[in-house]
Design an enzyme around this catalytic site. Structure first.
Site, PDB file in Angstrom:
ATOM      1  N   CYS A 103       8.686  -2.096  -1.147  1.00 48.71           N
ATOM      2  CA  CYS A 103       9.873  -1.444  -1.738  1.00 48.71           C
ATOM      3  C   CYS A 103      10.053  -1.831  -3.212  1.00 48.71           C
ATOM      4  CB  CYS A 103      11.101  -1.727  -0.874  1.00 48.71           C
ATOM      5  SG  CYS A 103      12.392  -0.505  -1.115  1.00 48.71           S
ATOM      6  N   GLU A 157       8.528  -6.369   6.665  1.00 54.97           N
ATOM      7  CA  GLU A 157       8.974  -7.755   6.865  1.00 54.97           C
ATOM      8  C   GLU A 157      10.211  -7.860   7.752  1.00 54.97           C
ATOM      9  OE1 GLU A 157       9.062  -6.031   4.077  1.00 54.97           O
ATOM     10  OE2 GLU A 157      10.906  -6.373   2.926  1.00 54.97           O
ATOM     11  N   HIS A 191       9.747  -1.547   4.559  1.00 54.94           N
ATOM     12  CA  HIS A 191       9.914  -3.007   4.697  1.00 54.94           C
ATOM     13  C   HIS A 191       9.317  -3.529   6.005  1.00 54.94           C
ATOM     14  CE1 HIS A 191      12.876  -3.569   1.404  1.00 54.94           C
ATOM     15  NE2 HIS A 191      13.257  -2.342   1.701  1.00 54.94           N
TER      16      HIS A 191
HETATM   17  N1  GLN Z   1      16.070   0.706  -5.026  1.00 52.58           N
HETATM   18  C1  GLN Z   1      15.538  -0.602  -5.223  1.00 52.58           C
HETATM   19  C2  GLN Z   1      14.909  -0.759  -6.601  1.00 52.58           C
HETATM   20  O1  GLN Z   1      14.854   0.137  -7.375  1.00 52.58           O
HETATM   21  C3  GLN Z   1      14.509  -0.940  -4.173  1.00 52.58           C
HETATM   22  C4  GLN Z   1      15.172  -1.065  -2.822  1.00 52.58           C
HETATM   23  C5  GLN Z   1      14.553  -2.034  -1.882  1.00 52.58           C
HETATM   24  O2  GLN Z   1      13.703  -2.864  -2.221  1.00 52.58           O
HETATM   25  N2  GLN Z   1      15.012  -1.977  -0.654  1.00 52.58           N
HETATM   26  O3  GLN Z   1      14.472  -1.815  -6.912  1.00 52.58           O
END
Ligand code: GLN
Length: 203
Positions: free
Chosen positions: A82, A183, A181
């Protein structure tokens, strides 16, 4: 078991604990990486989910950005989930002003790509290189991969709904990234794939 390997987790911000637990479940030693000197003490590094703009600012403030970039350039294996995927992108869409990434994967990543209606959702995903059935993808204000260069392997895409076909898992050499994710699901197959990459890199 691979207790000889040390896999770091960039521990400036984000869901560090979840990654540490997932890596430990894969049988490797873990180390939280926050200081420049700690960058040299790991055989691979996970860049967690969180908020990429904050992580970027802290990486610069803690002076860990440049040493980490240097090691990534020399082939340090990395897995970003992410916000971590955003950090590994060579190019961003919808970055905030002055936002920098570490880079490494020849891809354009769109931040917060899924829009308000589906800001957070879950979906089963088939991931190339992961046996044993689909992986549950948990997406939280997630990015997607807008385009990839020729050296990037697409490992998984959204399979249903309005975002069908969007790329959400990629690999380029020793670098792995997911929009979702792994994790936080208790399924450690993505982390195991990464640990295998670290081991394969001679860590
Ligand atoms: N929207 C977040 C960003 O731009 C990422 C979101 C996340 O890691 N769950 O960093």
């Amino acid at each position: 078991m691979s207790l000889d390997l040390v896999v770091g987790v960039l521990s400036l911000q984000g869901d560090v604990r979840e990654h540490v637990a997932a890596l430990a479940a894969c049988g490797v030693r873990t180390r939280q990486v926050r200081r420049p000197s700690e960058v040299d003490e790991v055989d691979g590094i996970v860049i967690p989910g969180g908020e990429s703009t904050t992580m970027d600012k802290l990486a610069r403030a803690f002076e860990v950005r440049e040493p980490l970039r240097a090691r990534l350039e020399k082939g340090l294996p990395a897995f970003g989930s992410c916000a971590g995927m955003i950090m590994l992108a060579d190019r961003l869409v919808d970055a905030v002003e002055e936002q920098q990434t570490l880079g490494g994967i020849d891809m354009t990543v769109r931040r917060n790509a899924f829009g308000r209606q589906v800001e957070s959702f879950e979906e089963d995903l088939r991931i190339a290189g992961i046996a044993g059935g689909p992986v549950r993808g948990v997406f939280i204000r997630a990015p997607w991969v807008e385009d990839v260069g020729p050296g990037v392997e697409v490992l998984g895409c959204v399979e249903t709904g309005p975002a069908m076909g969007r790329i959400v898992a990629v690999r380029q050499g020793n670098l792995l990234a997911t929009s979702f994710h792994p994790e936080i699901t208790g399924d450690h197959r993505v982390h195991r794939l990464f640990v295998d990459m670290v081991r394969g890199a001679g860590g």
